[in-house]
Design a protein around this motif. Structure first.
Motif, PDB file in Angstrom:
ATOM      1  N   UNK A   1       0.802  -1.224   0.000  1.00  0.00           N
ATOM      2  CA  UNK A   1       0.000   0.000   0.000  1.00  0.00           C
ATOM      3  C   UNK A   1       0.829   1.265   0.000  1.00  0.00           C
ATOM      4  N   UNK A   2       1.915   1.271   0.781  1.00  0.00           N
ATOM      5  CA  UNK A   2       2.784   2.449   0.832  1.00  0.00           C
ATOM      6  C   UNK A   2       3.428   2.718  -0.520  1.00  0.00           C
ATOM      7  N   UNK A   3       3.912   1.663  -1.153  1.00  0.00           N
ATOM      8  CA  UNK A   3       4.579   1.820  -2.445  1.00  0.00           C
ATOM      9  C   UNK A   3       3.614   2.331  -3.499  1.00  0.00           C
ATOM     10  N   UNK A   4       2.399   1.794  -3.525  1.00  0.00           N
ATOM     11  CA  UNK A   4       1.396   2.244  -4.491  1.00  0.00           C
ATOM     12  C   UNK A   4       1.064   3.717  -4.283  1.00  0.00           C
ATOM     13  N   UNK A   5       0.935   4.121  -3.041  1.00  0.00           N
ATOM     14  CA  UNK A   5       0.624   5.529  -2.751  1.00  0.00           C
ATOM     15  C   UNK A   5       1.760   6.435  -3.211  1.00  0.00           C
ATOM     16  N   UNK A   6       2.984   6.029  -2.969  1.00  0.00           N
ATOM     17  CA  UNK A   6       4.131   6.853  -3.363  1.00  0.00           C
ATOM     18  C   UNK A   6       4.262   6.954  -4.879  1.00  0.00           C
ATOM     19  N   UNK A   7       3.852   5.895  -5.597  1.00  0.00           N
ATOM     20  CA  UNK A   7       3.923   5.904  -7.057  1.00  0.00           C
ATOM     21  C   UNK A   7       2.628   6.400  -7.698  1.00  0.00           C
ATOM     22  N   UNK A   8       1.627   6.655  -6.857  1.00  0.00           N
ATOM     23  CA  UNK A   8       0.329   7.157  -7.323  1.00  0.00           C
ATOM     24  C   UNK A   8      -0.332   6.188  -8.315  1.00  0.00           C
ATOM     25  N   UNK A   9      -0.340   4.916  -7.949  1.00  0.00           N
ATOM     26  CA  UNK A   9      -1.002   3.893  -8.759  1.00  0.00           C
ATOM     27  C   UNK A   9      -1.832   3.010  -7.830  1.00  0.00           C
ATOM     28  N   UNK A  10      -2.792   2.246  -8.367  1.00  0.00           N
ATOM     29  CA  UNK A  10      -3.636   1.397  -7.511  1.00  0.00           C
ATOM     30  C   UNK A  10      -2.869   0.232  -6.904  1.00  0.00           C
ATOM     31  N   UNK A  11      -3.437  -0.344  -5.845  1.00  0.00           N
ATOM     32  CA  UNK A  11      -2.867  -1.548  -5.248  1.00  0.00           C
ATOM     33  C   UNK A  11      -3.998  -2.476  -4.836  1.00  0.00           C
ATOM     34  N   UNK A  12      -3.700  -3.767  -4.875  1.00  0.00           N
ATOM     35  CA  UNK A  12      -4.624  -4.779  -4.369  1.00  0.00           C
ATOM     36  C   UNK A  12      -3.830  -5.701  -3.467  1.00  0.00           C
ATOM     37  N   UNK A  13      -4.293  -5.856  -2.245  1.00  0.00           N
ATOM     38  CA  UNK A  13      -3.542  -6.599  -1.234  1.00  0.00           C
ATOM     39  C   UNK A  13      -4.038  -8.036  -1.115  1.00  0.00           C
ATOM     40  N   UNK A  14      -3.185  -8.906  -0.587  1.00  0.00           N
ATOM     41  CA  UNK A  14      -3.439 -10.323  -0.311  1.00  0.00           C
ATOM     42  C   UNK A  14      -4.172 -11.003  -1.463  1.00  0.00           C
ATOM     43  N   UNK A  15      -3.556 -11.009  -2.621  1.00  0.00           N
ATOM     44  CA  UNK A  15      -4.169 -11.554  -3.841  1.00  0.00           C
ATOM     45  C   UNK A  15      -3.805 -13.034  -3.982  1.00  0.00           C
ATOM     46  N   UNK A  16      -4.817 -13.860  -4.192  1.00  0.00           N
ATOM     47  CA  UNK A  16      -4.601 -15.297  -4.340  1.00  0.00           C
ATOM     48  C   UNK A  16      -4.792 -15.765  -5.780  1.00  0.00           C
ATOM     49  N   UNK A  17      -5.290 -14.872  -6.660  1.00  0.00           N
ATOM     50  CA  UNK A  17      -5.470 -15.235  -8.069  1.00  0.00           C
ATOM     51  C   UNK A  17      -5.548 -13.961  -8.892  1.00  0.00           C
ATOM     52  N   UNK A  18      -4.879 -13.938 -10.052  1.00  0.00           N
ATOM     53  CA  UNK A  18      -5.015 -12.802 -10.959  1.00  0.00           C
ATOM     54  C   UNK A  18      -5.175 -13.297 -12.386  1.00  0.00           C
ATOM     55  N   UNK A  19      -5.932 -12.529 -13.149  1.00  0.00           N
ATOM     56  CA  UNK A  19      -6.078 -12.763 -14.579  1.00  0.00           C
ATOM     57  C   UNK A  19      -5.823 -11.442 -15.290  1.00  0.00           C
TER      58      UNK A  19
END
Length: 245
Positions: free
Chosen positions: A127-145
C-alpha cells in the motif's frame, strides 16, 4: 509486460532466534536467511505471466551485501536482472521510500510484493509503495487474470474472497495460492552468475520508527489431558484457570 518483484531476505523459520545488548539487537550469527516465501510466490507468478504473455522481470531488494546470495537465487529462478538498494531495511516506510525512488521513472506495468515478510509481519509495503507511485494496489491476492491492460484480482477478506478489477500499472501483494515457489535448476544457477545485479545508494530518509527491544514468546507449557468422559473438568479449567470463557 514489464514486471518488478520486490523481495526481502528473512530468517528461515527453522532458525533459532536470539537477541543481544539487553534484547535490543537481533543475533544473525548462525542464522540461515532465505527469500521471503510470499515474495517467492510473487516471483513464480511473474514467471507464469511472462511465459504466457512475454516480458521481463526485475527483482529489487533493500539490503546490504549479504543479501546478494538470495538475490542471485531469484535470478536463478528466472528473473532477468536485479537491483539492490544498499541499505539496512529499517521499516516498511523506509523500504517503500527507497524502492519508489528507484523505480518511479521505470514505467513498470506490474509490481509485486509479498503480502508480508515472515519476520516482522507488517504487510505495509504494498500500500505504501502504491501511494508513493500514485497507482492502484490490491492486497493479499490469491489469483489474478490479465486481460489487456486490466487485471482481475481475487483477494482474501474476512469470511470469504473478493473479486476486484484495476488497470495497470498497479501493485499486487501475493498471498498463498497465487503460485507455487519454483526451485532453480542447474541451468538457471549458471545463468544467474552473469545476469545484471545493479547496486544503488539509498536516499537519505528520516527514521519513522525505532525498535526499543525484542521479546521472545513465552515457552510452551506441558499439555494437560482430560478424560473424554470428564467434560466438566475441561470447562472448569478454561473458565477458572485460563480465563478463556
Amino acid at each position: 509486460m514489464k514486471i518488478l518483484v520486490c523481495i526481502s531476505v528473512v530468517p528461515d523459520t527453522t532458525s533459532k532466534i536470539s537477541f543481544k545488548d539487553n534484547d535490543t539487537k537481533f543475533v544473525s550469527d548462525g542464522v540461515q536467511f532465505i527469500i521471503n516465501p510470499y515474495d517467492e510466490m510473487a516471483l513464480s507468478k511473474s514467471l507464469e505471466i511472462t511465459e504466457s504473455l512475454g516480458g521481463t522481470i526485475t527483482v529489487i531488494n533493500v539490503g546490504l551485501a549479504d543479501t546478494e546470495a538470495n538475490i542471485r537465487k531469484a535470478l536463478a529462478i528466472g528473473a532477468n536482472d536485479a537491483v539492490r538498494i544498499n541499505a539496512e531495511p529499517k521499516d516498511a516506510m523506509f523500504v517503500a521510500t527507497q524502492i519508489s525512488n528507484v523505480v518511479k521513472n521505470e514505467n513498470y506495468d506490474l509490481i509485486f510484493t509479498g503480502r508480508e515478510s515472515i519476520d516482522h509481519n507488517g504487510g505495509l509495503v504494498c500500500g505504501l509503495l502504491a501511494e508513493m507511485l500514485n497507482i492502484p494496489s490490491v492486497n493479499v491476492v490469491s489469483k489474478i487474470e490479465i486481460e489487456g491492460s486490466k487485471i482481475k484480482a481475487t483477494r482474501d477478506i474476512d469470511g470469504g474472497r473478493e473479486e476486484l478489477e484495476c488497470t495497470m500499472p498497479c501493485v499486487i501483494s501475493a498471498q498463498k495460492d497465487l503460485s507455487e515457489a519454483r526451485i532453480p535448476n542447474m541451468r538457471g544457477i549458471m545463468a544467474a552468475r552473469t545476469k545484471p545485479l545493479k547496486v544503488v545508494d539509498a536516499v537519505s530518509e528520516n527514521d519513522f520508527s525505532e525498535f526499543v527491544n525484542f521479546e521472545l514468546p513465552p515457552a510452551k507449557t506441558g499439555v494437560k489431558l482430560i478424560d473424554a468422559e470428564n467434560a466438566g473438568e475441561l470447562i472448569d479449567l478454561l473458565r477458572n484457570e485460563k480465563k478463556l470463557i
